[in-house]
Design a protein around this motif. Structure first.
Motif, short mmCIF file in Angstrom:
data_model
loop_
_atom_site.label_atom_id
_atom_site.label_comp_id
_atom_site.label_asym_id
_atom_site.label_seq_id
_atom_site.Cartn_x
_atom_site.Cartn_y
_atom_site.Cartn_z
N VAL A 347 1.66 -7.31 -9.71
CA VAL A 347 1.17 -5.95 -9.44
C VAL A 347 -0.27 -5.99 -8.92
CG1 VAL A 347 0.51 -3.77 -10.53
CG2 VAL A 347 2.72 -4.80 -11.05
N CYS A 348 -1.11 -6.81 -9.54
CA CYS A 348 -2.49 -6.95 -9.07
C CYS A 348 -2.53 -7.40 -7.61
CB CYS A 348 -3.25 -7.96 -9.92
SG CYS A 348 -3.56 -7.44 -11.62
N ALA A 349 -1.66 -8.36 -7.26
CA ALA A 349 -1.69 -8.97 -5.93
C ALA A 349 -1.05 -8.12 -4.85
CB ALA A 349 -1.01 -10.35 -5.99
N VAL A 350 -0.11 -7.25 -5.21
CA VAL A 350 0.59 -6.47 -4.17
C VAL A 350 0.19 -5.00 -4.16
CG1 VAL A 350 2.57 -8.02 -4.25
CG2 VAL A 350 2.63 -5.91 -5.59
N ALA A 351 -0.44 -4.52 -5.26
CA ALA A 351 -0.82 -3.11 -5.32
C ALA A 351 -2.29 -2.93 -5.66
CB ALA A 351 0.05 -2.37 -6.35
N GLY A 352 -2.77 -3.65 -6.68
CA GLY A 352 -4.17 -3.50 -7.09
C GLY A 352 -5.14 -3.84 -5.97
N ILE A 353 -4.84 -4.91 -5.23
CA ILE A 353 -5.74 -5.33 -4.15
C ILE A 353 -5.78 -4.29 -3.04
CG2 ILE A 353 -4.01 -6.64 -2.84
CD1 ILE A 353 -7.69 -7.59 -3.48
N ALA A 354 -4.69 -3.54 -2.90
CA ALA A 354 -4.61 -2.54 -1.82
C ALA A 354 -5.46 -1.31 -2.11
CB ALA A 354 -3.15 -2.13 -1.62
N MET A 355 -5.99 -1.18 -3.33
CA MET A 355 -6.85 -0.05 -3.65
C MET A 355 -8.19 -0.15 -2.94
SD MET A 355 -6.01 0.31 -7.71
CE MET A 355 -7.00 1.79 -7.96
N GLY A 356 -8.48 -1.36 -2.42
CA GLY A 356 -9.66 -1.49 -1.58
C GLY A 356 -10.65 -2.53 -2.03
N PHE A 357 -11.31 -3.18 -1.09
CA PHE A 357 -12.43 -4.06 -1.37
C PHE A 357 -13.29 -4.18 -0.12
CE2 PHE A 357 -9.18 -6.84 0.31
CZ PHE A 357 -9.87 -7.74 1.09
N GLU A 358 -14.54 -4.48 -0.36
CA GLU A 358 -15.51 -4.53 0.73
C GLU A 358 -15.49 -5.89 1.40
OE1 GLU A 358 -17.44 -2.33 2.11
OE2 GLU A 358 -17.20 -0.63 0.72
N THR A 359 -15.56 -5.89 2.73
CA THR A 359 -15.72 -7.10 3.51
C THR A 359 -16.92 -6.90 4.44
OG1 THR A 359 -14.32 -6.35 5.35
CG2 THR A 359 -13.22 -7.45 3.49
N GLU A 360 -17.26 -7.92 5.19
CA GLU A 360 -18.39 -7.81 6.11
C GLU A 360 -18.13 -6.75 7.19
OE1 GLU A 360 -19.16 -11.64 7.70
OE2 GLU A 360 -19.89 -12.48 5.80
N SER A 361 -16.86 -6.54 7.49
CA SER A 361 -16.52 -5.55 8.52
C SER A 361 -16.26 -4.16 7.96
CB SER A 361 -15.28 -6.03 9.30
OG SER A 361 -14.19 -6.21 8.42
N GLY A 362 -16.38 -4.01 6.62
CA GLY A 362 -16.20 -2.70 6.02
C GLY A 362 -15.15 -2.70 4.93
N LEU A 363 -14.79 -1.50 4.45
CA LEU A 363 -13.81 -1.35 3.38
C LEU A 363 -12.40 -1.49 3.91
CD1 LEU A 363 -13.30 -0.52 0.37
CD2 LEU A 363 -13.11 1.83 1.20
N LEU A 364 -11.62 -2.33 3.25
CA LEU A 364 -10.21 -2.50 3.61
C LEU A 364 -9.35 -1.93 2.49
CD1 LEU A 364 -10.11 -6.15 5.03
CD2 LEU A 364 -10.21 -4.02 6.31
N THR A 365 -8.31 -1.20 2.85
CA THR A 365 -7.38 -0.65 1.86
C THR A 365 -5.94 -0.83 2.35
OG1 THR A 365 -7.46 1.55 2.87
CG2 THR A 365 -9.04 1.10 1.10
N GLY A 366 -4.99 -0.57 1.46
CA GLY A 366 -3.58 -0.59 1.82
C GLY A 366 -3.11 -1.91 2.41
N THR A 367 -2.28 -1.80 3.42
CA THR A 367 -1.71 -2.98 4.06
C THR A 367 -2.79 -3.88 4.66
OG1 THR A 367 0.29 -1.72 4.58
CG2 THR A 367 -0.02 -3.78 5.76
#
Length: 580
Positions: A347-367
């Motif tokens: 669940v953490c790897a397929v759904a929790g991570i999709a809630m978003g995290f910051e990268t150098e290019s900005g916030l990534l969410t979802g797919t």
């Protein structure tokens, strides 16, 4: 809502499985006799054979079998899609992994707490015992050497985890002393120990520790040396001094972490934002990803079935279970809990991570967030890359009920390092058991001494760790073989249990024979594929070991098959008298 429903259904399924199939195995297949004494009572020595309360031995057994396996394996395995990963973890743990663990525990308890290698000589023949010993010794050698590297890598990636992990040592010693020497209340001592543990985690959050290079030895090498010194001492001490209480408080750490993750799922579902971003079945696998058959069933081992579990179930745990009625809870129940942990990791790897995290290019969410990690084959990345989606996904979910993301990352770092440490402790003790048993059979008296045998176990691991330099990463050369060798060990354990049951039940042996044949097929399929790959990559050494494992597998299977068909069912009186 889909994630929450999935976890509710699977959790209910585990409860039903324990109370139906688990009890069927205990009462009808293995025919537990709850009136017979256990090896911990009849052979009590205060060092290894120690009668232990059910809750404490459950904590020891669970944390010993878990380690980082149910975290890293599912984190990689979801690359093929979340649905096959969930099905393998859920069904595999019920009908294969828990049966394998429980069966290994029972036959060890019925043979004075001996290891599978020793038991193989009794039920098959001494030649098979030597093959078992060789595979078990190499498997434990790899686990000891590599887990030192794993913990060193976690300390480097999560420097806030260093103080909490090392602080567990004095806390555990205090807990063991208060319970066993002072007769202190176990619940009260547990509460105090857990509070102290989380105080140390809070301190670690503010005081990260970074290990410098010393005398030309890099940080990874220094950590490896310190860890090997620690396990040398810890694994030779009586289990009640450090090993058992440390595993016990780590079990509470797990219960709290799993509770927080479940709360995170509920909170994320209520407030929105928790959605599965991974495909149910991934049709667009990244380049370099091996085929789902057979590799998903080898990579996702802990959480579904793992041969390493049979070593714990026939090593430390049968020497500590005080009553036969505790065996089902410890052997079968702990595997189901590990399956639930594996599902939470998914669940953490397929759904929790999709809630978003910051990268150098900005916030990534979802797919986009999921593809950031799984757009390439995660199995080819380093440890930090394998852990990142789980750690960040877990921190996201815990953040949904107000826990700061940075504290969530620290908690997960301590959690992972602590579990790796408990597996490292137990593995050295198991290696010592294996060495002393074989030394006793061959009349090599010096190696029957606790300190000499422990020294041999630690020195061989150190030689492998530093075989490629001062970094302590030498075992990583052989690590590509571990997955298939580990599942081969599971196949052998199931084979041994099947032969044991053949004499005692009419058709009950099918409960282990079917999983055994499935695992033998999967393991040998993976071994053949590995051999071809190593050979084509001109990795002659690894190809040679793969070929050797295939030959050893055929040898054990043929010898076992001969014994199986020669074994006659003596169900009535003999079977009942063998009850445990």
């Amino acid at each position: 809502m889909d994630v929450l429903i999935l976890l509710i259904v699977c959790s209910a399924g585990y409860v039903i499985a324990y109370n139906t199939y688990g009890k069927f195995l205990a009462n009808k297949i293995f025919r537990l006799d709850y009136n017979k004494q256990t090896p911990s009572v009849t052979l009590e020595d205060g060092t290894d054979f120690v009668p232990t309360k059910k809750a404490i031995i459950f904590g020891h057994h669970f944390t010993s079998i878990a380690g980082t396996g149910p975290i890293v394996g599912p984190a990689i395995g979801v690359i093929w899609g979340w649905l096959p990963a969930v099905l393998w973890v859920f069904l595999g743990s019920i009908f294969m992994g828990a049966v394998h663990d429980f069966g290994s525990l029972i036959i060890s308890m019925r043979n004075e707490g001996k290891s599978l290698s020793e038991i193989a000589a009794r039920y098959i023949n001494p030649r098979v015992r030597m093959i078992f010993f060789l595979i078990v010794f190499v498997t434990l050698l790899l686990v000891i050497s590599v887990f030192g590297v794993v913990i060193a890598a976690v300390f480097t990636q999560f420097p806030n985890s260093v103080i909490p992990v090392w602080a567990q040592i004095p806390i555990s010693i205090w807990l063991g002393r208060m319970v066993y020497k002072r007769g202190f209340s176990v619940p009260l001592a547990t509460i105090i120990a857990v509070i102290l543990m989380y105080v140390s985690i809070t301190i670690g959050g503010f005081v990260p520790v970074t290990m410098p290079a010393i005398a030309g030895i890099p940080a990874s090498g220094i950590w490896t040396i310190l860890l090997l010194i620690y396990v040398f001492i810890a694994s030779a001490l009586p289990v009640t001094v450090l090993l058992q209480p440390r595993d016990y408080i780590n079990a509470w750490q797990l219960f709290i972490a799993m509770g927080m993750l479940m709360l995170g799922v509920i909170a994320s579902t209520i407030f929105g934002g928790l959605n599965i971003a991974a495909p149910a079945v991934n049709q667009n696998l990244p380049a370099g990803t091996p085929p789902i058959w057979p590799f998903m069933f080898v990579i996702i081992a802990c959480g579904a079935i793992s041969g390493f579990h049979s070593l714990v179930a026939s090593g430390t745990s049968p020497k500590q279970i005080s009553m036969k009625k505790d065996a089902l809870f410890v052997g079968y129940g702990s595997m189901l809990l590990e399956g639930l942990l594996g599902l939470l990791v998914i669940v953490c790897a397929v759904a929790g991570i999709a809630m978003g995290f910051e990268t150098e290019s900005g916030l990534l969410t979802g797919t986009d967030a999921w593809n950031n990690y799984y757009g390439t084959y995660l199995g080819a990345s380093g440890l930090s890359g394998k852990l990142a989606p789980v750690v960040n996904g877990a921190a996201n979910m815990m953040n949904s009920f107000g826990l700061p993301h940075t504290l969530g990352v620290t908690l997960m770092g301590v959690f992972i390092a602590s579990f790796a440490g408990t597996t490292l402790d137990t593995s050295v003790r198991l290696q010592r058991y294996i060495i002393t048993e074989l030394a006793g059979d061959f009349k090599i008296k010096p190696l029957t001494n606790i300190w000499v045998a422990t020294s041999f176990a630690v020195i061989t691991a150190a030689l492998l760790s530093f075989s490629n330099g001062t970094g302590g990463t030498g075992a990583m050369t052989l690590w590509p073989l571990f997955g298939s060798a580990n599942q081969l060990l599971a196949s052998f354990a199931l084979l041994l249990i099947t032969i044991y049951l053949k004499k005692r039940t009419r058709l009950g042996w099918l409960c282990t024979a079917i999983p055994c044949l499935i695992m033998l097929t999967i393991t040998n399929w993976a071994q053949v594929d590995n051999f071809r790959k190593f050979n084509s990559d001109n990795k002659i050494f690894l190809a040679g070991i793969s070929a050797s494992l295939l030959i050893l597998t055929a040898w054990v299977f043929i010898e076992s098959l001969v014994v199986f068909f020669k074994t006659k069912n003596t169900e009535s009186a003999a079977a009942k008298s063998a009850g445990a």
